[in-house]
Design a protein around this motif. Structure first.
Motif, PDB file in Angstrom:
ATOM      1  N   ASP A 176      50.912  42.143  41.698  1.00  0.00           N
ATOM      2  CA  ASP A 176      50.290  42.828  42.503  1.00  0.00           C
ATOM      3  C   ASP A 176      50.585  44.048  42.996  1.00  0.00           C
ATOM      4  O   ASP A 176      50.880  44.889  43.666  1.00  0.00           O
ATOM      5  N   GLU A 215      44.671  45.808  44.723  1.00  0.00           N
ATOM      6  CA  GLU A 215      44.726  44.936  43.565  1.00  0.00           C
ATOM      7  C   GLU A 215      44.878  43.253  44.071  1.00  0.00           C
ATOM      8  O   GLU A 215      44.263  42.560  43.200  1.00  0.00           O
ATOM      9  N   ARG A 262      40.684  42.638  44.165  1.00  0.00           N
ATOM     10  CA  ARG A 262      40.367  42.472  43.352  1.00  0.00           C
ATOM     11  C   ARG A 262      40.926  41.047  42.857  1.00  0.00           C
ATOM     12  O   ARG A 262      40.378  40.734  41.583  1.00  0.00           O
ATOM     13  N   SER A 263      42.201  40.715  42.542  1.00  0.00           N
ATOM     14  CA  SER A 263      43.211  38.822  42.481  1.00  0.00           C
ATOM     15  C   SER A 263      42.190  37.915  42.948  1.00  0.00           C
ATOM     16  O   SER A 263      41.443  37.324  42.531  1.00  0.00           O
ATOM     17  N   THR A 289      38.585  37.933  41.619  1.00  0.00           N
ATOM     18  CA  THR A 289      38.651  37.335  39.732  1.00  0.00           C
ATOM     19  C   THR A 289      38.859  36.124  39.886  1.00  0.00           C
ATOM     20  O   THR A 289      39.474  34.783  40.279  1.00  0.00           O
ATOM     21  N   LYS A 338      40.384  41.445  35.585  1.00  0.00           N
ATOM     22  CA  LYS A 338      40.026  41.943  36.495  1.00  0.00           C
ATOM     23  C   LYS A 338      38.947  42.882  36.609  1.00  0.00           C
ATOM     24  O   LYS A 338      37.796  43.762  36.751  1.00  0.00           O
ATOM     25  N   LEU A 370      34.703  42.735  36.349  1.00  0.00           N
ATOM     26  CA  LEU A 370      34.687  42.147  37.899  1.00  0.00           C
ATOM     27  C   LEU A 370      33.892  43.755  38.294  1.00  0.00           C
ATOM     28  O   LEU A 370      33.440  44.718  37.377  1.00  0.00           O
ATOM     29  N   SER A 400      36.758  45.774  47.336  1.00  0.00           N
ATOM     30  CA  SER A 400      37.963  46.268  46.843  1.00  0.00           C
ATOM     31  C   SER A 400      38.827  47.519  47.174  1.00  0.00           C
ATOM     32  O   SER A 400      40.184  47.412  48.866  1.00  0.00           O
TER      33      SER A 400
END
Length: 309
Positions: free
Chosen positions: A111, A198, A201-202, A205, A211, A214, A222
């Motif tokens: 990230d 990011e 999103r992590s 996940t 990712k 999603l 996000s």
């Protein structure tokens, strides 16, 4: 970047990101233009309004619904141009970061690495953003400039009239007034923008997933988180930039540092955060829409490319 996309020719990757970024730019403007108008008015004239609701109501009373959407055309041009260039360069900058850190593939980027790539990308996107944002900001503050006697241009001037006024007074270089301030905002801002996106999103996940899996809601949340991180990190810089770009209608303005010092010396620190609330409110849905439109468009284009290959 998906595994399938990584196999594409770099030029094809850039075109996919370009188209997806343009779609994201349109979604961003459509969902948040009135909030952006209020932001620019409050940044440039912090003592004229008591707050977000006062500025919104008075703008509607004095200029109608059109006033809240003033500058929409240049805003569309600004966001489409910026995001198309930003995401087109993002892929190349990811490869650059990968090489700098000696990683084997883009999929290995963390990230933090993605945040750095986004920051590098903003150097190029600022070049196309600055001229269009200059026109947008000036159109959004036409009423206030007229009321305070700082500009003779009509409150109902068209985008083309504002463009001609800039060109006649300063030439082509006049469209890059505030470029230094734009860079000072964009380079650190997009580190937090892509970093926040990011990281979010992590977070969403699940174990054993990637990712790319999603759905629209996590992507939207996000994107909204990334947008909020952007503005919370660089808002004072944006306030100085808005003043330089709007008030330069009345004459030459000092550069970023001198303008910042003048504001701090004469008004204090608080005015630099004037308009922050509508900006953060706007950032969540508009940037959520931006990233959702970007990701959906990118995936659809990749699917189309795979079917035709």
């Amino acid at each position: 970047m998906s595994a399938g996309e990584a196999k594409c020719h770099p030029l094809v990757q850039a075109l996919i990101h370009l188209a997806a970024g343009a779609a994201g730019g349109v979604a961003c403007v459509v969902s948040g233009q009135p909030f952006d108008t209020i932001k620019v008015k409050m940044q440039t004239f912090p003592t004229m309004y008591r707050g977000f609701f006062d500025c919104s109501i008075r703008t509607y009373q004095q200029e109608g619904l059109r006033g809240l959407y003033q500058g929409t055309l240049p805003a569309l041009l600004a966001n489409v141009a910026e995001n198309a260039m930003l995401f087109a360069c993002y892929g190349f900058c990811q490869q650059l970061v990968r090489q700098l850190f000696g990683l084997g593939s883009v999929q290995e980027l963390s990230d933090l690495h993605s945040a750095l790539a986004g920051s590098f990308s903003s150097v190029f996107s600022s070049m196309v953003l600055c001229p269009t944002e200059l026109v947008k900001c000036r159109m959004q503050a036409l009423h206030e400039m007229k009321v305070t006697g700082r500009a003779a241009i009509s409150c109902h001037s068209s985008t083309w009239a504002v463009v001609k006024a800039i060109f006649h007074s300063k030439g082509l270089l006049g469209f890059f007034q505030g470029l230094t301030s734009t860079w000072l905002r964009e380079v650190p801002g997009y580190f937090f923008f892509f970093g926040g996106y990011e990281v979010s999103r992590s977070f969403f996940t699940q174990a054993g997933k990637v990712k790319e899996d999603l759905g629209p809601i996590p992507l939207t949340v996000s994107g909204g988180g990334g947008g909020a991180c952007f503005w919370l990190a660089v808002y004072p810089i944006d306030s100085v930039k808005s003043r330089i770009q709007v008030l330069s209608m009345a004459g030459r303005q000092d550069g970023f540092l001198l303008s910042l010092l003048h504001i701090l010396r004469t008004e204090g620190f608080v005015p630099l955060y004037c308009g922050l609330m509508p900006t953060v409110i706007r950032a969540v849905p508009s940037n959520g829409a931006l990233f959702l439109a970007y990701e959906v468009t990118r995936k659809r284009l990749m699917e189309l490319l795979d079917r035709t290959a």
